[in-house]
Design a protein around this motif. Sequence first.
Motif, PDB file in Angstrom:
ATOM      1  N   SER A 131       0.679  -1.164   0.138  1.00 55.39           N
ATOM      2  CA  SER A 131      -0.024  -0.027   0.030  1.00 55.39           C
ATOM      3  C   SER A 131       1.006   1.163   0.010  1.00 55.39           C
ATOM      4  N   VAL A 132       2.028   1.180   0.376  1.00 56.30           N
ATOM      5  CA  VAL A 132       3.067   2.341   0.504  1.00 56.30           C
ATOM      6  C   VAL A 132       4.186   2.267  -0.273  1.00 56.30           C
ATOM      7  N   GLY A 133       3.964   1.433  -1.469  1.00 53.78           N
ATOM      8  CA  GLY A 133       5.351   0.734  -2.046  1.00 53.78           C
ATOM      9  C   GLY A 133       5.678   1.754  -3.262  1.00 53.78           C
ATOM     10  N   THR A 134       4.975   2.809  -3.570  1.00 57.50           N
ATOM     11  CA  THR A 134       5.299   4.033  -4.631  1.00 57.50           C
ATOM     12  C   THR A 134       4.978   5.253  -4.085  1.00 57.50           C
ATOM     13  N   PRO A 135       5.735   6.178  -4.453  1.00 53.07           N
ATOM     14  CA  PRO A 135       5.302   7.416  -4.088  1.00 53.07           C
ATOM     15  C   PRO A 135       3.769   7.921  -4.091  1.00 53.07           C
ATOM     16  N   GLU A 136       3.205   7.531  -5.192  1.00 53.50           N
ATOM     17  CA  GLU A 136       1.769   7.591  -5.534  1.00 53.50           C
ATOM     18  C   GLU A 136       0.959   7.057  -4.507  1.00 53.50           C
ATOM     19  N   ARG A 137       1.330   5.670  -4.106  1.00 46.48           N
ATOM     20  CA  ARG A 137       0.605   4.948  -3.157  1.00 46.48           C
ATOM     21  C   ARG A 137       0.863   5.734  -1.948  1.00 46.48           C
ATOM     22  N   MET A 138       2.114   6.059  -1.555  1.00 51.67           N
ATOM     23  CA  MET A 138       1.937   6.636  -0.375  1.00 51.67           C
ATOM     24  C   MET A 138       1.228   7.916  -0.316  1.00 51.67           C
ATOM     25  N   GLN A 139       1.296   8.526  -1.379  1.00 49.82           N
ATOM     26  CA  GLN A 139       0.301  10.069  -1.042  1.00 49.82           C
ATOM     27  C   GLN A 139      -1.180   9.362  -1.038  1.00 49.82           C
ATOM     28  N   ARG A 140      -1.597   8.442  -1.557  1.00 55.26           N
ATOM     29  CA  ARG A 140      -3.005   8.033  -1.493  1.00 55.26           C
ATOM     30  C   ARG A 140      -3.396   7.486  -0.056  1.00 55.26           C
TER      31      ARG A 140
END
Lengths: 417, 417
Positions: A12-21
């Motif tokens: 769920s936090v594996g990419t910057p986009e997911r981290m932002q979501r």
Amino acid sequence: MSLIVMKFGGSSVGTPERMQRVAKRIIENRQAGNRVVVVVSAMGDTTDDLIDQSKLLNPNPPAREMDMLLTTGEQISVALLSMTIHQLGHHAVSLTGWQAGIRTDAVHSKAKITDIRTDRMIKELDAGHIVIVAGFQGMSEDGDITTLGRGGSDTTAVALAAAVKADVCEIYTDVDGIYSTDPRVVKCARKLDEISYDEMLELAHLGAAVLHPRAVEYAKHYNVKLVVRSSFTYNEGTSVKEEVTMEQGAVVRGIAFDKNVARISILGVPDLPGVLATVFGALANNGVDVDIIVQSGVQDGTADFSFTLSLDDKDKAVAVIENLHGELPYNKVTSEENLVKVSIVGAGMVSNPGVAATMFAAISGLGISIKMVSTSEIRLSCVIDAEPLQDVVRALHTAYGLDTAEQAFVGGPQDRR
Amino acid sequence: MSLIVMKFGGSSVGTPERMQRVAKRIIENRQAGNRVVVVVSAMGDTTDDLIDQSKLLNPNPPAREMDMLLTTGEQISVALLSMTIHQLGHHAVSLTGWQAGIRTDAVHSKAKITDIRTDRMIKELDAGHIVIVAGFQGMSEDGDITTLGRGGSDTTAVALAAAVKADVCEIYTDVDGIYSTDPRVVKCARKLDEISYDEMLELAHLGAAVLHPRAVEYAKHYNVKLVVRSSFTYNEGTSVKEEVTMEQGAVVRGIAFDKNVARISILGVPDLPGVLATVFGALANNGVDVDIIVQSGVQDGTADFSFTLSLDDKDKAVAVIENLHGELPYNKVTSEENLVKVSIVGAGMVSNPGVAATMFAAISGLGISIKMVSTSEIRLSCVIDAEPLQDVVRALHTAYGLDTAEQAFVGGPQDRR
């Protein structure tokens, strides 16, 4: 105003986009007026990368040092998630396990939580901050950093929820909730609105990898209300709690299966007292967990018996048994792979005697033979050949009336089907 | 039996092979009967990678969260180094900054050490363990993780050496020791056997990047004997200590230079009291450090003055001065790049009046004009054009009798020349 614990896994936090979501999701909960504690795992492949690095230097490193190494993964996650929340204009404070007051015993790599000192968390919550805690880790009495072992971040979330008396512990994952079976196998699998701790425990142990059994046990023990939901959608998810509403006719709630199964048979064992204790004592001493055990009738003073175990442990178990040949004069040992265990789970089974017959009929109706059977109050498992697994699961899903009209939605953007 | 603190930088542990070499080096010291405390930085590019990750999520993250993030780099190093030592059959214990008892103030990203509680380290040393401490980090009174800022791992090493009363603090690096000048510029540069704290401070401030000035100040204050040596060779290195033997005729001990220099001139400033205070007060408030300041004679009631500063700060400084135009009616501001500062350093200079003349003669003998001059008791610096730098350093090195017959060996396997 509620107090909510939100747990996000590594994907769920594996990419910057997911981290932002994820950060936005957390902020929404805070803006709704709730006090929010977040638990995060290490991002994506971080843990595996660290393990690979360590293997180059020491194939068998001390557990204490491995804990020191691996806990950096979650520390990186919490720091980055906190920064992301700050960037979006809200105040977050990241805490390591020890900073969050998570005290454990000193069993490195599989420590147990002994105590949670919530002062720091409460202080930050009272100041209006979002608290972000590193999952999977704690500190021993001696001040050493420990890890909680597999499923550790789920356990951290549930334990924190119990300690701060949270109203709910939300486990965010890449599926929509708990399903009646794996939707990759049965397209019309049913998402469950509710499930009991005991049912969830059986499903968790049987290979439904969404929630770790240890976290479920912890939740049951402290009566923490769990909700399993997707970090990619706003669907309602599945509540895991003590008492669940019995859905009409839904005696069986889910169908689980485990592909990581091997069978070992020991043939021609003398029928003497203590034989089983010798074999299974030796296996336990070598860290091998045994699942289903079946003993055949005695003939000519000897018996055959078989047991299932994790495929990964098969070779070790055979070696242990061959080592016993001196004290245990059996005839021979055989082993078998390419097996699966299929199980039906439901709290209503115990009072519905026809349930087992339906399972046996469905499987034999496909011309498949059942090799072993095992039962609990809320579960019935059959070991069969691996090859027809999909057909069997689909047949059982239909036989117990679990099919839905709509197709299941499962997974994040990476595996939307 | 001695107590030795050994500090290794990030490039010394940047690959598995280097990590193993460092581990062997540590074990040799332990096997010689010494008690050993090791301080390690983050491996290779770890810190930069973490900074890059954070930039994607928050270009201007809170310092507290940045400290949380960056300290994982050293935690990874100490865990891996400890595992490597275990693999070689010796017992090591890795400690984070807070586990090693390093207490700091709460100024995140540039915290100062306030106290070191040595109990845990002493306990491990008494048990015969090699103690491996994460450099660059500590913990504030509130239990937050802090970092010591630039040069932090050197400072950690010196501070630990002072706290545990080590016999020596060895700083391992990729050069052989402190040289009379940069051996990449002057091939016959001389490795110094000894240098005083004050001389080292001047050299460190002037761009000899081997030892951080703050660590040298700390060492001087607590009288910790430093040895700078290579992690790739067994050469003796350079001792940094209070009293050094005066080598015959060696009035000047080293020649340093700094390429990161810009000059700003403010022309036609009214000759009123408080003008300098206005300008340099405003610059200081904006975090700009000024180095050499020169004021010309007053003519027609106005003066010109010039100062040098770090090239990185030039644009900011010009903007600050232009902002002052309302209260300070100067004529114009000019700035100049492509400058260098060349300095000679030596404790013997103060009692040898001919030293400055030799420097000026050597530079003007090359037809180069000196733009600015600054002095301290043990240093003389000239600002000149950047282009003839190499010739000037070589000429000075020869003029002060520093050349050796042999060529310098500098650097690890990656840059052996």
